[in-house]
Design a protein around this motif. Structure first.
Motif, PDB file in Angstrom:
ATOM      1  N   SER A 147      -4.217 -10.624  -3.446  1.00 26.07           N
ATOM      2  CA  SER A 147      -5.193  -9.641  -3.932  1.00 26.07           C
ATOM      3  C   SER A 147      -6.233  -9.296  -2.870  1.00 26.07           C
ATOM      4  CB  SER A 147      -5.883 -10.177  -5.188  1.00 26.07           C
ATOM      5  OG  SER A 147      -6.849  -9.283  -5.644  1.00 26.07           O
ATOM      6  N   ALA A 148      -6.742 -10.307  -2.193  1.00 24.94           N
ATOM      7  CA  ALA A 148      -7.739 -10.084  -1.140  1.00 24.94           C
ATOM      8  C   ALA A 148      -7.143  -9.291   0.022  1.00 24.94           C
ATOM      9  CB  ALA A 148      -8.292 -11.424  -0.643  1.00 24.94           C
ATOM     10  N   THR A 149      -5.921  -9.617   0.386  1.00 23.40           N
ATOM     11  CA  THR A 149      -5.256  -8.912   1.482  1.00 23.40           C
ATOM     12  C   THR A 149      -5.000  -7.453   1.106  1.00 23.40           C
ATOM     13  OG1 THR A 149      -4.207 -10.974   2.186  1.00 23.40           O
ATOM     14  CG2 THR A 149      -3.259  -8.924   3.036  1.00 23.40           C
ATOM     15  N   LEU A 150      -4.577  -7.214  -0.127  1.00 25.42           N
ATOM     16  CA  LEU A 150      -4.351  -5.842  -0.579  1.00 25.42           C
ATOM     17  C   LEU A 150      -5.646  -5.033  -0.556  1.00 25.42           C
ATOM     18  CD1 LEU A 150      -1.830  -6.256  -3.539  1.00 25.42           C
ATOM     19  CD2 LEU A 150      -1.412  -5.134  -1.335  1.00 25.42           C
ATOM     20  N   LYS A 151      -6.756  -5.649  -0.930  1.00 24.54           N
ATOM     21  CA  LYS A 151      -8.053  -4.951  -0.890  1.00 24.54           C
ATOM     22  C   LYS A 151      -8.419  -4.565   0.539  1.00 24.54           C
ATOM     23  CE  LYS A 151     -10.134  -6.903  -5.018  1.00 24.54           C
ATOM     24  NZ  LYS A 151     -11.166  -7.770  -5.575  1.00 24.54           N
ATOM     25  N   GLU A 152      -8.207  -5.470   1.475  1.00 31.05           N
ATOM     26  CA  GLU A 152      -8.500  -5.184   2.887  1.00 31.05           C
ATOM     27  C   GLU A 152      -7.607  -4.063   3.420  1.00 31.05           C
ATOM     28  OE1 GLU A 152      -8.071  -8.793   5.120  1.00 31.05           O
ATOM     29  OE2 GLU A 152      -9.613  -9.832   3.953  1.00 31.05           O
TER      30      GLU A 152
ATOM     31  N   ARG B 196      -9.285   6.869  -2.592  1.00 31.66           N
ATOM     32  CA  ARG B 196      -8.777   5.563  -3.017  1.00 31.66           C
ATOM     33  C   ARG B 196      -8.406   5.595  -4.490  1.00 31.66           C
ATOM     34  NH1 ARG B 196     -12.172   0.233  -1.567  1.00 31.66           N
ATOM     35  NH2 ARG B 196     -10.630  -1.297  -2.200  1.00 31.66           N
TER      36      ARG B 196
ATOM     37  N   THR C 139      -7.365   3.725   3.568  1.00 25.81           N
ATOM     38  CA  THR C 139      -8.196   4.792   3.013  1.00 25.81           C
ATOM     39  C   THR C 139      -9.048   5.409   4.111  1.00 25.81           C
ATOM     40  OG1 THR C 139      -8.244   3.707   0.848  1.00 25.81           O
ATOM     41  CG2 THR C 139      -9.947   5.346   1.270  1.00 25.81           C
TER      42      THR C 139
ATOM     43  N   LEU D 238      -6.075  -1.761   1.687  1.00 25.96           N
ATOM     44  CA  LEU D 238      -6.421  -0.516   1.011  1.00 25.96           C
ATOM     45  C   LEU D 238      -7.631   0.139   1.668  1.00 25.96           C
ATOM     46  CD1 LEU D 238      -5.917   1.486  -1.282  1.00 25.96           C
ATOM     47  CD2 LEU D 238      -7.312   0.017  -2.751  1.00 25.96           C
ATOM     48  N   ALA D 239      -8.644  -0.643   1.986  1.00 21.47           N
ATOM     49  CA  ALA D 239      -9.833  -0.105   2.658  1.00 21.47           C
ATOM     50  C   ALA D 239      -9.468   0.447   4.035  1.00 21.47           C
ATOM     51  CB  ALA D 239     -10.899  -1.192   2.785  1.00 21.47           C
TER      52      ALA D 239
ATOM     53  N   ILE E 171       0.857  -1.179   0.000  1.00 22.69           N
ATOM     54  CA  ILE E 171       0.000   0.000   0.000  1.00 22.69           C
ATOM     55  C   ILE E 171       0.897   1.234   0.000  1.00 22.69           C
ATOM     56  CG2 ILE E 171      -1.830   1.234   1.248  1.00 22.69           C
ATOM     57  CD1 ILE E 171      -2.661  -1.562   0.269  1.00 22.69           C
TER      58      ILE E 171
ATOM     59  N   SER F  33      -2.983   0.558  -3.937  1.00 22.63           N
ATOM     60  CA  SER F  33      -2.319  -0.727  -3.705  1.00 22.63           C
ATOM     61  C   SER F  33      -1.698  -1.176  -5.023  1.00 22.63           C
ATOM     62  CB  SER F  33      -3.318  -1.776  -3.216  1.00 22.63           C
ATOM     63  OG  SER F  33      -4.262  -2.060  -4.217  1.00 22.63           O
TER      64      SER F  33
END
Length: 111
Positions: free
Chosen positions: A92-97, A110, A103, A99-100, A22, A37
């Motif tokens: 990918s899932a970890t990066l999304k979490e 974002r 943010t 990032l949220a 991130i 991310s």
């Protein structure tokens, strides 16, 4: 000789360790913050600055701020690295979490 050097450079590039994570882009002048991310932290700042200089960055608010305030007022910072995750789906899932989380925590836009 040159062909062997090229092969060695290519092999070294393929074997390098890629770090996902991130990052934050800040505009000091306007106090705006963007969080993004990426699967490869080593490339993202060059990519961002290149597209912003060309005026072709897809995120409008970032491009508008860059155009209005010039690139010298912007900073780039890696705020979290994700190491050792080889599974693309989990990464990918970890990066999304993450990032949220960042943010919301930074009250940022974002990317």
């Amino acid at each position: 000789m040159q062909r062997e050097t090229r092969k060695a450079v290519t092999a070294a590039y393929k074997e390098r360790t890629v770090t996902s994570g991130i990052y934050v882009v800040r505009c000091v002048t306007s106090d705006q913050i963007w969080v993004g991310s990426t699967p490869d932290l080593s490339k993202i700042q060059n990519q961002l600055w290149f597209t912003l200089r060309l005026g072709s960055h897809p995120h409008r608010s970032l491009q508008d701020a860059w155009t209005a305030h010039e690139g010298d007022t912007f900073s780039f910072e890696v705020i979290e690295e994700l190491k050792g995750e080889d599974n693309a789906y989990i990464r990918s899932a970890t990066l999304k979490e993450l990032l949220a989380k960042w943010t919301a925590e930074l009250k940022a836009v974002r990317l």
